[in-house]
Write a protein that holds these residues in place. Sequence first.
Motif, mmCIF file in Angstrom:
data_model
loop_
_atom_site.group_PDB
_atom_site.id
_atom_site.type_symbol
_atom_site.label_atom_id
_atom_site.label_comp_id
_atom_site.label_asym_id
_atom_site.label_seq_id
_atom_site.Cartn_x
_atom_site.Cartn_y
_atom_site.Cartn_z
ATOM 1 N N THR A 1 0.847 -1.200 0.000
ATOM 2 C CA THR A 1 0.000 0.000 0.000
ATOM 3 C C THR A 1 0.877 1.242 0.000
ATOM 4 O OG1 THR A 1 -1.747 -1.166 1.197
ATOM 5 C CG2 THR A 1 -1.830 1.234 1.236
ATOM 6 N N ALA B 1 -3.181 1.201 -4.542
ATOM 7 C CA ALA B 1 -3.035 1.364 -3.086
ATOM 8 C C ALA B 1 -4.370 1.120 -2.396
ATOM 9 C CB ALA B 1 -2.510 2.761 -2.763
ATOM 10 N N ALA C 1 -5.130 -1.614 0.372
ATOM 11 C CA ALA C 1 -5.632 -1.173 1.679
ATOM 12 C C ALA C 1 -6.957 -1.870 1.996
ATOM 13 C CB ALA C 1 -5.802 0.340 1.710
#
Length: 140
Positions: free
Chosen positions: A100, A112, A116
Amino acid sequence: MPLKLSLKPGEKFVLNGAVVQNGDRRGVLILQNKASVLREKDIMQVEDVNTPARRIYFPVMMMYLDETSAPRVYDEFALRLTEFMGVTRNTQVLSDCVATSRHVMAREYYKALMTARKLVDYEEDLANVAAGVQDRGHAG
């Protein structure tokens, strides 16, 4: 390469910061160029930012939806990611944290965000396991 979105009736999504809602029938939307698109299921509201992993996800989402906000929310992201990494020993989760961070640093905000998302899912799985253990403890 075009992006094809198949939309359910009434489904909402964000397109370059604008909230768009599909009509009353299934629909298909084809985006011919790069755009920030986020489906309703991946949009997190401020009031839902109530766990450590969600505190990582939210600033990444904000960076993705509005790249100009990245400098304002990056410090919050970095702080929350550091805190999260400090309390987990799960090597896969730590790897997802690093991925991430790398994606954010490369300004690959969608990647990302999807990484996440794994942190949020992991945290929810832990909460479900804990709730199951607690429920069994009260069953006797």
